[in-house]
Design a protein around this motif. Structure first.
Motif, short mmCIF file in Angstrom:
data_model
loop_
_atom_site.label_atom_id
_atom_site.label_comp_id
_atom_site.label_asym_id
_atom_site.label_seq_id
_atom_site.Cartn_x
_atom_site.Cartn_y
_atom_site.Cartn_z
N SER A 109 0.75 -1.29 -0.23
CA SER A 109 0.06 0.00 0.16
C SER A 109 0.76 1.33 0.20
O SER A 109 0.33 2.25 0.06
N GLY A 110 2.19 1.04 0.16
CA GLY A 110 3.14 2.15 0.23
C GLY A 110 3.44 2.56 1.40
O GLY A 110 4.27 3.50 1.69
N GLN A 111 2.81 2.09 2.54
CA GLN A 111 3.08 2.29 3.91
C GLN A 111 4.46 1.95 4.32
O GLN A 111 5.06 0.70 4.11
N GLY A 112 5.25 2.76 4.94
CA GLY A 112 6.54 2.31 5.48
C GLY A 112 6.57 1.75 6.85
O GLY A 112 5.82 2.15 7.68
N TRP A 113 7.39 0.71 7.09
CA TRP A 113 7.45 0.02 8.21
C TRP A 113 8.99 0.01 8.88
O TRP A 113 9.91 0.04 7.80
N HIS A 114 9.20 0.18 10.05
CA HIS A 114 10.48 0.44 10.49
C HIS A 114 11.19 -0.71 11.08
O HIS A 114 10.37 -1.66 11.98
N GLY A 115 12.21 -0.88 11.27
CA GLY A 115 13.12 -1.94 11.86
C GLY A 115 14.31 -0.98 12.52
O GLY A 115 14.90 -0.20 11.87
N ASP A 116 14.51 -1.47 13.95
CA ASP A 116 15.64 -0.80 14.43
C ASP A 116 16.46 -1.84 15.44
O ASP A 116 15.85 -2.58 16.31
N ALA A 117 17.76 -1.64 15.42
CA ALA A 117 18.67 -2.85 16.34
C ALA A 117 20.00 -2.36 16.31
O ALA A 117 20.45 -1.24 15.68
N ALA A 118 20.60 -2.97 17.41
CA ALA A 118 22.11 -2.23 17.69
C ALA A 118 23.03 -3.46 18.01
O ALA A 118 22.44 -4.18 18.74
N ILE A 119 24.03 -3.42 17.87
CA ILE A 119 25.33 -4.54 18.43
C ILE A 119 26.44 -3.45 18.76
O ILE A 119 26.73 -2.45 18.53
N THR A 120 27.06 -3.88 19.65
CA THR A 120 28.42 -3.67 20.16
C THR A 120 29.39 -4.43 19.62
O THR A 120 29.41 -5.58 20.07
N VAL A 121 30.47 -4.06 19.24
CA VAL A 121 31.65 -4.83 18.51
C VAL A 121 32.83 -4.55 18.89
O VAL A 121 33.47 -3.15 19.01
N ALA A 122 33.64 -5.45 19.61
CA ALA A 122 35.12 -5.36 19.76
C ALA A 122 36.06 -4.95 18.59
O ALA A 122 36.06 -5.91 17.59
N VAL A 123 36.83 -3.96 18.56
CA VAL A 123 38.05 -3.95 17.48
C VAL A 123 39.23 -4.62 18.07
O VAL A 123 40.00 -4.09 18.73
N GLY A 124 39.26 -5.60 17.52
CA GLY A 124 40.28 -6.87 18.17
C GLY A 124 40.09 -7.21 19.35
O GLY A 124 39.02 -7.43 19.85
N THR A 125 41.24 -7.25 20.32
CA THR A 125 41.18 -7.57 21.46
C THR A 125 41.08 -6.44 22.55
O THR A 125 41.57 -5.16 22.39
N VAL A 126 39.91 -6.58 23.54
CA VAL A 126 39.64 -5.57 24.27
C VAL A 126 39.81 -6.01 25.69
O VAL A 126 39.77 -7.34 25.95
N PRO A 127 39.95 -5.21 26.77
CA PRO A 127 40.05 -5.83 28.18
C PRO A 127 38.89 -6.64 28.86
O PRO A 127 37.65 -6.40 28.24
N ALA A 128 39.27 -7.77 29.56
CA ALA A 128 38.22 -8.52 29.98
C ALA A 128 37.11 -8.03 30.49
O ALA A 128 35.88 -8.39 30.40
#
Length: 277
Positions: A109-128
């Motif tokens: 019908s032309g109606q827009g629908w949204h999705g929304d999500a997030a992640i947190t990603v380590a860049v290489g090795t991070v502290p424990a």
């Protein structure tokens, strides 16, 4: 589509299917970005990857132009909790980056629908302690979703998120930034706090879709906003993590619209019925 409880939007099953289409675009974009994170890449390059993938999937970035926001993703690094503007910042070994992504798809019908999500990603090795922060935050999100039942209340989710975080250590739970309703707009009533007593707020009914997004720091819950009027930092400089999924409830159980498997694996681990198609 109808409205109740002060503007809470209730979708038909067909409209929820439209949200699932948007959710899959978001989920696939985030997996692409997870694989793209590496030392030396800029947050602006991640943004370009995201926009290209969203548009090539036949969708539109939810974030770009939203109240003037310039990016297709939010990219928040280390002590930046949320709403970081992507640009020239170069990711380095040992950083963590929260990537928040939204997409809009159109139904017949032309109606827009949204999705929304997030992640947190380590860049290489991070502290424990940072790895543990990420684990606690992501699991708190899932436990919040798992606490939702038809006939329950919004703060059942909030209480489950807070209870898990508190059981894991002395972390800061942001109170000024919360999850939200979602559907034909990205941000709708009701708010979904990450703390509070259960049994309060609007009733959880079929057709309601919510974004659950704990934002947790290694220190204070207090925040400041940069002069760009977007980027939110922890006041004490402590590092943070942020995870988010959009989900709904069906008579069979929870259906996580932005998870590629609908949340079936993680809900199963928590002993919660899966309600997806």
């Amino acid at each position: 589509m109808g409205f109740r409880d002060r503007g809470v939007e209730i979708k038909t099953p067909e409209q929820i299917e439209g949200m699932r289409a948007a959710g899959l675009v978001v989920g696939r974009t985030l997996e692409l970005l997870r694989a793209s994170v590496r030392p030396g890449i800029t947050t602006g390059e991640l943004d370009a990857i995201a926009e290209d993938h969203i548009r090539s999937s036949g969708a539109t970035p939810s974030f770009k132009g939203y109240h003037g926001f310039p990016g297709s993703i939010c990219a928040s690094v280390n002590d930046e909790v949320v709403h970081g503007i992507p640009g020239e910042r170069v990711l380095a070994e040992g950083d963590v980056v929260s990537i928040d992504c939204g997409a809009i798809t159109l139904d017949d019908s032309g109606q827009g629908w949204h999705g929304d999500a997030a992640i947190t990603v380590a860049v290489g090795t991070v502290p424990a302690e940072v790895t543990e922060l990420m684990r606690v935050t992501e699991e708190a999100m899932w436990r919040g979703i798992a606490a939702a039942r038809l006939g329950g209340r919004v703060t059942d989710i909030s209480h489950a998120v807070e209870s898990h975080v508190r059981s894991q250590g002395d972390y800061g739970i942001l109170e000024d930034y919360v999850g939200h309703g979602i559907g034909s707009a990205m941000h709708q009533p009701p708010n979904v706090p990450n703390y509070g007593r259960p049994g309060r707020g609007p009733k959880l009914v079929r057709g309601l879709a919510l974004a659950v997004e704990p934002m947790i720091t290694l220190g204070s819950k207090e925040t400041v906003v940069l002069d760009d009027d977007w980027t939110v930092l922890s006041e004490d400089g402590s590092w943070s993590a942020h995870f988010e999924h959009t989900f709904t409830l069906t008579p069979a159980g929870a259906w996580v619209l932005t998870a590629l498997d609908g949340g079936e694996e993680m809900l199963g681990r928590l002993g919660v019925p899966y309600g997806g198609a």
